[in-house]
Design a protein around this motif. Structure first.
Motif, mmCIF file in Angstrom:
data_model
loop_
_atom_site.group_PDB
_atom_site.id
_atom_site.type_symbol
_atom_site.label_atom_id
_atom_site.label_comp_id
_atom_site.label_asym_id
_atom_site.label_seq_id
_atom_site.Cartn_x
_atom_site.Cartn_y
_atom_site.Cartn_z
ATOM 1 N N ARG A 127 0.797 -1.218 0.000
ATOM 2 C CA ARG A 127 0.000 0.000 0.000
ATOM 3 C C ARG A 127 0.835 1.275 0.000
ATOM 4 O O ARG A 127 0.541 2.211 -0.722
ATOM 5 C CB ARG A 127 -0.944 0.015 1.225
ATOM 6 C CG ARG A 127 -1.750 -1.243 1.406
ATOM 7 C CD ARG A 127 -2.384 -1.726 0.109
ATOM 8 N NE ARG A 127 -3.399 -0.787 -0.402
ATOM 9 C CZ ARG A 127 -3.829 -0.793 -1.658
ATOM 10 N NH1 ARG A 127 -3.327 -1.626 -2.551
ATOM 11 N NH2 ARG A 127 -4.751 0.072 -2.038
ATOM 12 N N ASN A 128 1.851 1.357 0.851
ATOM 13 C CA ASN A 128 2.715 2.538 0.907
ATOM 14 C C ASN A 128 4.166 2.093 0.876
ATOM 15 O O ASN A 128 4.536 1.107 1.516
ATOM 16 C CB ASN A 128 2.494 3.339 2.196
ATOM 17 C CG ASN A 128 1.053 3.762 2.389
ATOM 18 O OD1 ASN A 128 0.440 4.354 1.505
ATOM 19 N ND2 ASN A 128 0.496 3.452 3.555
ATOM 20 N N VAL A 129 4.986 2.844 0.153
ATOM 21 C CA VAL A 129 6.433 2.592 0.134
ATOM 22 C C VAL A 129 7.140 3.941 0.163
ATOM 23 O O VAL A 129 6.987 4.753 -0.757
ATOM 24 C CB VAL A 129 6.873 1.806 -1.122
ATOM 25 C CG1 VAL A 129 8.388 1.629 -1.132
ATOM 26 C CG2 VAL A 129 6.179 0.445 -1.177
ATOM 27 N N TYR A 130 7.895 4.168 1.230
ATOM 28 C CA TYR A 130 8.618 5.434 1.328
ATOM 29 C C TYR A 130 9.862 5.272 2.193
ATOM 30 O O TYR A 130 9.965 4.350 3.001
ATOM 31 C CB TYR A 130 7.720 6.551 1.856
ATOM 32 C CG TYR A 130 7.097 6.338 3.208
ATOM 33 C CD1 TYR A 130 7.728 6.768 4.381
ATOM 34 C CD2 TYR A 130 5.850 5.723 3.330
ATOM 35 C CE1 TYR A 130 7.141 6.593 5.624
ATOM 36 C CE2 TYR A 130 5.251 5.545 4.574
ATOM 37 C CZ TYR A 130 5.903 5.977 5.715
ATOM 38 O OH TYR A 130 5.326 5.802 6.950
ATOM 39 N N PHE A 131 10.815 6.175 1.973
ATOM 40 C CA PHE A 131 12.044 6.204 2.770
ATOM 41 C C PHE A 131 11.798 7.034 4.020
ATOM 42 O O PHE A 131 11.252 8.139 3.948
ATOM 43 C CB PHE A 131 13.188 6.830 1.969
ATOM 44 C CG PHE A 131 13.546 6.077 0.722
ATOM 45 C CD1 PHE A 131 14.358 4.953 0.769
ATOM 46 C CD2 PHE A 131 13.070 6.507 -0.520
ATOM 47 C CE1 PHE A 131 14.694 4.263 -0.385
ATOM 48 C CE2 PHE A 131 13.408 5.825 -1.684
ATOM 49 C CZ PHE A 131 14.212 4.698 -1.615
ATOM 50 N N GLY A 132 12.199 6.501 5.162
ATOM 51 C CA GLY A 132 12.049 7.224 6.406
ATOM 52 C C GLY A 132 13.398 7.393 7.080
ATOM 53 O O GLY A 132 14.116 6.411 7.294
ATOM 54 N N THR A 133 13.758 8.637 7.397
ATOM 55 C CA THR A 133 15.066 8.930 7.997
ATOM 56 C C THR A 133 14.886 9.532 9.383
ATOM 57 O O THR A 133 14.179 10.533 9.544
ATOM 58 C CB THR A 133 15.877 9.888 7.106
ATOM 59 O OG1 THR A 133 16.125 9.263 5.841
ATOM 60 C CG2 THR A 133 17.212 10.234 7.768
ATOM 61 N N PHE A 134 15.513 8.908 10.363
ATOM 62 C CA PHE A 134 15.597 9.455 11.710
ATOM 63 C C PHE A 134 16.900 10.228 11.806
ATOM 64 O O PHE A 134 17.974 9.650 11.676
ATOM 65 C CB PHE A 134 15.621 8.345 12.762
ATOM 66 C CG PHE A 134 14.316 7.644 12.983
ATOM 67 C CD1 PHE A 134 13.182 7.982 12.266
ATOM 68 C CD2 PHE A 134 14.217 6.644 13.925
ATOM 69 C CE1 PHE A 134 11.970 7.337 12.477
ATOM 70 C CE2 PHE A 134 13.013 5.984 14.153
ATOM 71 C CZ PHE A 134 11.892 6.334 13.427
#
Length: 264
Positions: A127-134
């Protein structure tokens, strides 16, 4: 060996995730190439338009979380923008959609190819695909994602050594490069990055496979309509309020953490 349970799920149970895992280095290289080669204008557009933006996720301190992606609610970003006729302060719908398509094809062809193959074979399960950066020092307050129709997989791409982890219920879980961590985010959780380096994962949200598909599609459609009314820049990912409520603590046997979180 990891101890899996109702909120920390075994990635091997979801065979469609293997396609992402097998290509994790290629996906990581596309991300790093983009961050190094993209122009200032492309970077500005990406973080303004390719979201998802949340008004509700609260952090302790000034460090922030950044994210951008190419698939939302089963549609590539350019299709999603057109479907919902999203307009931005600096871009109209058609311009934003065209630019999003050009960026996706230029920088993320391999990731898009993996998504297309998986969703073709497994009936649009992703459903969702994204890059997540902390970013360094990030500490997100305890919250709940009210996405009862999906699970969330984190594919480790860039994970520094040190204390960068997810606290969920009674556990503290650590990301690993090239491996998936799969969670049910309807349980209270709070991640952090207490290192001096960025941590980046590929977030892959997918339909819960033990639920009737018609039922969860209907739920998603209703949820997205509401979320897009509240905040179109959320791209349907984040709700109006994901703050953990007292009943969430009690439901999952975490009543003792409620006063602790309030004190912080």
């Amino acid at each position: 060996m990891a101890n899996f349970n109702e909120y920390h799920l075994n990635p091997e149970e979801f065979t469609f995730l293997k396609s992402f895992q097998e290509q994790w280095q290629v996906i990581r290289d596309e991300f790093t190439s983009f961050t190094k080669q993209a122009s200032e204008e492309e970077l500005k557009f990406t973080y303004e338009v390719l979201g998802p933006k949340s008004k509700t996720i609260k952090t302790k301190g000034s460090s922030k979380y950044s994210a951008f992606g190419i698939l939302f609610q089963g549609l590539f970003i350019e299709e999603y923008i057109q479907l919902h006729q999203i307009t931005y302060p600096d871009y109209g719908t058609d311009e934003a959609s065209a630019k999003a398509l050009a960026l996706r094809k230029k920088y993320f062809p391999n990731l898009a190819n993996v998504i297309e193959k998986v969703n073709f074979k497994d009936d649009n399960v992703i459903r969702n695909v994204y890059f997540g950066t902390f970013h360094p020092g990030l500490d997100i307050k305890l919250h709940v994602n009210y996405n009862h129709h999906t699970n969330r997989g984190y594919l480790g791409l860039i994970v520094p050594e040190g204390d960068v982890a997810m606290k969920i219920c009674h556990e503290k879980l650590y990301w690993q490069e090239g491996e998936f961590m799969v969670l049910d985010h309807s349980y209270p959780h709070c991640p952090h990055n207490y290192t001096n380096y960025d941590r980046t994962v590929l977030v892959v949200d997918f339909f819960k496979t033990d639920k009737p598909r018609e039922e969860i599609i209907k739920f998603e459609q209703e949820q997205v309509i509401q979320r897009m009314q509240d905040n179109p820049y959320s791209l349907g990912v984040f709700g109006k309020s994901d703050k953990a409520q007292a009943e969430d603590f009690i439901k999952y046997g975490l009543a003792h953490q409620l006063e602790w979180d309030k004190a912080l």
